[in-house]
Scaffold this active site. Structure first.
Site, mmCIF file in Angstrom:
data_model
loop_
_atom_site.group_PDB
_atom_site.id
_atom_site.type_symbol
_atom_site.label_atom_id
_atom_site.label_comp_id
_atom_site.label_asym_id
_atom_site.label_seq_id
_atom_site.Cartn_x
_atom_site.Cartn_y
_atom_site.Cartn_z
ATOM 1 C CD GLU A 81 -6.859 9.980 -0.750
ATOM 2 O OE1 GLU A 81 -6.796 10.362 -1.614
ATOM 3 O OE2 GLU A 81 -6.748 9.975 0.590
ATOM 4 C CG ASP A 130 3.581 7.124 -0.613
ATOM 5 O OD1 ASP A 130 4.579 5.963 -0.392
ATOM 6 O OD2 ASP A 130 3.405 6.909 -1.604
ATOM 7 C CE LYS A 134 13.709 3.264 -4.044
ATOM 8 N NZ LYS A 134 13.768 3.155 -5.163
ATOM 9 C CG ASP A 166 1.608 -0.593 7.394
ATOM 10 O OD1 ASP A 166 1.452 -1.243 6.604
ATOM 11 O OD2 ASP A 166 0.998 0.361 7.223
ATOM 12 C CB THR A 204 -8.167 2.443 7.419
ATOM 13 O OG1 THR A 204 -6.729 2.263 7.796
ATOM 14 C CG2 THR A 204 -8.711 3.941 9.060
ATOM 15 N NE ARG A 205 -10.161 1.774 1.817
ATOM 16 C CZ ARG A 205 -11.329 1.452 0.445
ATOM 17 N NH1 ARG A 205 -10.693 1.163 -0.899
ATOM 18 N NH2 ARG A 205 -12.448 1.753 0.744
#
Length: 225
Positions: A81, A130, A134, A166, A204-205
């Site tokens: 991370e 992420d 675009k 998602d 997960t959050r």
């Protein structure tokens, strides 16, 4: 098309809000003891003994990583991370859970993958990456052939690659890229297999946030052929 495996550039923030005194102390004191070392890696280098290895790309706050580690103490976990505040949260999970089977890398997961021998990982996680929605940013997505070539090389035959998202654009993109490859087999046989979170897939959050916003979440499981 140039993709993350060749441009090797981390996009987005590396730091967020200023760390509190206790958080900074946790980084200074604990991170060096669990940090992934430089040089060639294997289970013995990381954990002192042979054991299955799993790697999470972009672990966010580390809640999924910690839950997996707590559920399977005999497996070694590597979490990558680049975001400092996420690393701090993960350190807190490791401390509170007294977890000694996790190593962390604050930086690019591709660098760690290159340190590992081929066919050394039992599972790789890419959860809510992420989406770079675009079209001109598609080259920045982790679900590109360059990173997937590296992931495929490091997974054992029969091992698993998990992808959760998602974002509809990322969902379609990942299906397209992975669907044309011969080294990953999508294991879903019914819609429920990718619409319902498996029991051994801790929430997960990012997933909770997505559901609060009314987003559908997709759970992809691919087998390394």
């Amino acid at each position: 098309m140039t993709d993350p495996a060749t441009i090797r550039r981390l996009y987005g923030r590396a730091k967020g809000h200023k760390l509190r005194e206790g958080q900074a102390a946790l980084v200074d004191r604990m991170l060096p003891t669990v940090a992934v070392p430089a040089g060639p890696l294997d289970a013995r280098v990381l954990f002192g003994a042979d054991r299955p290895l799993e790697l999470e790309i972009g672990f966010g706050g580390g809640e999924h990583l910690a839950a997996q580690a707590a559920a399977r103490p005999g497996t070694g976990f590597i979490g990558c991370e680049p975001f400092l505040n996420g690393v701090v949260q993960a350190l807190g999970h490791l401390r509170d859970g007294e977890l000694d089977n996790v190593r962390l890398h604050m930086g690019d997961a591709l660098d760690v993958l290159e340190q590992l021998p081929d066919a050394s990982l039992s599972r790789v996680y890419l959860l809510h990456p992420d989406p770079w929605p675009k079209a001109r940013h598609a080259k920045r997505r982790m679900a590109n052939d360059g990173p997937l070539d590296l992931i495929a090389a490091k997974l054992r035959p029969g091992a698993e690659f998990r992808l959760g998202t998602d974002d509809p654009t990322y969902c379609r993109w990942a299906c397209m890229v992975l669907g044309r490859r011969g080294d990953f087999r999508w294991t879903a046989t019914t819609a429920r297999d990718f619409l319902a979170r498996p029991a051994d897939w801790p929430e997960t959050r990012y997933e909770r946030k997505a559901r609060r916003h009314g987003h559908e979440v997709w759970y992809f499981q691919y087998q390394r052929t």
